[in-house]
Write an enzyme that holds these catalytic residues in place. Structure first.
Site, PDB file in Angstrom:
ATOM      1  CB  ALA A 181      -1.088  -0.060   1.276  1.00 29.06           C
TER       2      ALA A 181
ATOM      3  CB  ALA B 164       4.050   1.359  -6.620  1.00 27.95           C
TER       4      ALA B 164
ATOM      5  CB  SER C 298      10.720   3.107   0.151  1.00 31.36           C
ATOM      6  OG  SER C 298      11.513   1.838   0.824  1.00 31.36           O
ATOM      7  CB  SER C 299       6.685   6.247  -2.010  1.00 25.85           C
ATOM      8  OG  SER C 299       6.204   4.719  -1.806  1.00 25.85           O
ATOM      9  CB  ALA C 300       6.030   7.922   2.703  1.00 22.21           C
TER      10      ALA C 300
ATOM     11  CD  GLN D 156      14.943  13.487   2.977  1.00 23.68           C
ATOM     12  OE1 GLN D 156      16.008  13.979   2.386  1.00 23.68           O
ATOM     13  NE2 GLN D 156      15.453  12.650   4.340  1.00 23.68           N
ATOM     14  N   GLY D 157      13.585  13.637  -2.462  1.00 22.09           N
ATOM     15  CA  GLY D 157      13.895  14.868  -3.064  1.00 22.09           C
ATOM     16  C   GLY D 157      12.847  15.452  -4.078  1.00 22.09           C
TER      17      GLY D 157
ATOM     18  CD  GLU E 110      16.618  14.801  -6.907  1.00 22.89           C
ATOM     19  OE1 GLU E 110      17.041  13.887  -6.847  1.00 22.89           O
ATOM     20  OE2 GLU E 110      16.425  15.273  -5.910  1.00 22.89           O
TER      21      GLU E 110
ATOM     22  CG  HIS F 209      20.600   8.054  -1.456  1.00 24.58           C
ATOM     23  ND1 HIS F 209      21.682   9.127  -0.894  1.00 24.58           N
ATOM     24  CD2 HIS F 209      20.079   9.227  -1.804  1.00 24.58           C
ATOM     25  CE1 HIS F 209      21.218  10.442  -1.318  1.00 24.58           C
ATOM     26  NE2 HIS F 209      20.207  10.492  -1.477  1.00 24.58           N
TER      27      HIS F 209
ATOM     28  NE  ARG G 289      21.414   8.763  -5.936  1.00 24.28           N
ATOM     29  CZ  ARG G 289      19.846   9.100  -5.615  1.00 24.28           C
ATOM     30  NH1 ARG G 289      19.355   7.608  -5.278  1.00 24.28           N
ATOM     31  NH2 ARG G 289      19.068   9.772  -5.646  1.00 24.28           N
TER      32      ARG G 289
ATOM     33  CG  HIS H 264      18.487   5.188  -1.310  1.00 27.60           C
ATOM     34  ND1 HIS H 264      17.676   5.205  -0.723  1.00 27.60           N
ATOM     35  CD2 HIS H 264      18.313   5.977  -2.851  1.00 27.60           C
ATOM     36  CE1 HIS H 264      16.816   6.764  -1.443  1.00 27.60           C
ATOM     37  NE2 HIS H 264      16.813   6.915  -2.083  1.00 27.60           N
TER      38      HIS H 264
ATOM     39  NE  ARG I 141      16.286   4.801  -7.819  1.00 22.74           N
ATOM     40  CZ  ARG I 141      15.293   5.740  -7.018  1.00 22.74           C
ATOM     41  NH1 ARG I 141      14.524   6.541  -7.564  1.00 22.74           N
ATOM     42  NH2 ARG I 141      16.544   5.683  -5.668  1.00 22.74           N
TER      43      ARG I 141
ATOM     44  CB  SER J 293      11.824   5.354  -7.607  1.00 22.12           C
ATOM     45  OG  SER J 293      12.259   5.953  -6.629  1.00 22.12           O
TER      46      SER J 293
END
Ligand code: SIN
Length: 522
Positions: free
Chosen positions: A16, A19, A45-47, A50-51, A117, A233, A279, A337, A372, A377
């Protein structure tokens, strides 16, 4: 414990985060059941991103340029159709999220504020409140999902394994729903369970994400792609916390520098773009400086007094540890990451198993290749989530779904590692399958996995660790995030890894000979 049976006449979405919820928002009018392992909008992870979200939103930019940067960052193995599809969906996806209530930062003229970035040719990352993008975007999506009448959410609920009707067809999942064991049968199952960062001792991801979706799919027979490619990261805050707080790359986009203990800007020793190099290169440079006395992110001059307003999340993380980034450089180190590898899918999320789709970090469309591009993402989760919600329900006839629960092939319920054993595995993953890898280290890691397997056969964390380590051992080159100190060269021809769990097991104990055709390659 008694097992309940629940026949669901619609899509079952496992996960949930951005995605999973983006899938669910695009499956109407089919009744859609979503499993949320933790409270919505919290430990995913989506929450925590930051960027922001990358998309060609400025007049100077085009989806084609975004596609080119995505392909270049991916170090020779990006699936070009996936990159084209994703980047073309970029602007529309951001506008839809904006309309859903995600409060993107805008300039006075109404255009998006865009961050720069690493490895992006220009400023392209739409942000929210400085560094609050993931949280704010997810909040808007959660609110929309909660208001959608076709979506039912079970919380806390997580899958333990996939149920099949035969070797090739998925018909549901065994689920832990608040401590109850439930066999959920569904005509289509969408895996959206997130990445594998929690398998590593140093990670920016929620610690509960250990690649369970990839492991369940592998155990059910699905083809797995590129598991060896894990992105580190470069700038996690080195405060000894687990998970490690992120210091967003946008700080470097705003001019923050990376210095060693003598104040030297060391990334320029390895790449002319310095802090904004790809990266993987920055991560290796930071790793080296960290081993040689420390690496520091210095925002004193470039950001200074603006820090609290521009980067409130990073500022709070530092101040909580007694460090004021306005006047002190921040200690940093690389951290696991993002997992580029995952369940192999096409650009509509179809896996090699019938009725099983996958999306987001647990999937591997090939869009990220070996490395990536930053902030692709969140875009992937939202844009491909939409595609997959549509693809999974096109031609779906849920009313006709009548699974034979008597003959169903149920998964073995996976054992869970005791905390000390899990920590030993995580330490060894960070040490041997981290930023710099070699044959001796990966072999030692596989030895630990073998020993733990005797006590925890079929544990999902061990399945993932074995997939990552085996494929890292057999990729005898360095490419993107996968760096082998004993094979530093990059092969002329890029190849992706495709492998099944049966193939990985057959290769157990095989010394080091890479039969690359059998193995794995496209
Ligand atoms: C960051 O803000 O540096 C992370 C963005 C990303 O990983 O895409």
């Amino acid at each position: 414990m008694a097992t309940e049976i629940h026949i669901h006449h619609g899509p079952l979405v496992i996960g949930a985060g951005l995605a999973g919820l983006s899938v669910a928002l695009n499956t109407a009018p089919h009744a859609t059941l979503v499993l949320a392992p933790v409270a919505l909008g919290v430990a995913c992870s989506s929450a925590w991103a930051q960027g922001g979200i990358a998309a060609a939103l400025s007049p100077e930019d085009t989806p084609k340029d975004h596609e080119t940067d995505t392909i270049n960052a991916g170090a020779g193995i990006v699936d070009e159709l996936a990159a084209k599809t994703l980047t073309e969906m970029g602007p529309g996806t951001v506008h839809k999220l904006n309309a859903m209530g995600a409060p993107f930062d805008h300039k006075a003229d109404g255009s998006f504020v865009l961050n720069r970035e690493a490895a992006h040719g220009l400023a392209r990352v739409a942000r929210v409140g400085g560094d609050l993008a993931g949280k704010a975007i997810l909040e808007a999506v959660v609110n929309t999902a909660l208001a959608a009448p076709h979506i039912e959410i079970w919380e806390p609920a997580f899958a333990l394994g996939l149920i099949r009707s035969d070797d090739e067809t998925v018909i549901g999942a065994v689920v832990d729903y608040g401590g109850r064991r439930v066999e959920v049968y569904a005509p289509v199952v969408i895996m959206a369970s997130g990445g594998s960062g929690g398998l590593f001792a140093v990670t920016t991801n929620p610690a509960n994400l250990r690649g369970e979706g990839m492991a369940m799919a592998a155990l059910a027979g699905a083809v797995i792609a590129d598991p060896e490619f894990v992105q580190f990261h470069p700038t996690a805050l080195k405060f000894g916390l687990d998970p490690a707080p992120l210091a967003t790359e946008a700080l470097r986009g705003e001019g923050a520098t990376l210095i060693d203990k003598t104040g030297h800007r060391f990334v320029f020793d390895d790449h002319p773009d310095g802090e904004l190099a790809p990266r993987d290169i920055v991560a290796r440079a930071v790793h080296k400086a960290d081993l040689n006395g420390g690496a520091f992110l210095d925002a004193r001059e470039a950001i200074g007094e603006h820090f609290p307003a521009e980067f409130p999340t990073v500022f709070a993380s530092c101040m909580a540890q007694g460090l004021d980034p306005r006047v002190q450089p921040m200690p940093v180190a690389p951290a696991a990451h993002y997992h580029m590898g995952g369940i192999r899918t096409d650009i509509d999320g179809r896996t090699s198993l019938k009725n099983l789709f996958a999306v987001g970090e647990c999937a591997s469309t090939g869009v990220h290749g070996a490395n990536r591009l930053a902030s692709n993402s969140l875009l992937e989760a939202a844009a491909f989530g939409e595609r997959i919600g549509i693809a999974a329900t096109t031609d779906l006839h849920p009313a006709a779904f009548a699974p034979d629960t008597e003959t169903a092939i149920r998964p073995l319920l996976p054992p869970v590692l005791a905390p000390a054993d899990l920590q030993a595995l995580r330490n060894e993953m960070s040490h041997q399958a981290g930023v710099v890898r070699d044959e001796a280290g990966l072999t030692a890691l596989l030895g630990l996995v073998d020993r733990l397997d005797l006590r925890y056969p079929g544990a999902l964390a061990l399945v993932n660790a074995r997939l990552i380590a085996t494929c890292a051992l057999h990729r005898r080159e360095s490419r993107g995030s996968h760096y082998r100190s004993d094979y530093p060269q990059t092969d002329v021809e890029g190849r992706r890894t495709y492998i099944t769990w049966a193939e990985v097991q057959n290769r157990a104990g095989e010394p080091t000979e890479c039969s690359s055709q059998a193995c794995l390659t496209s």
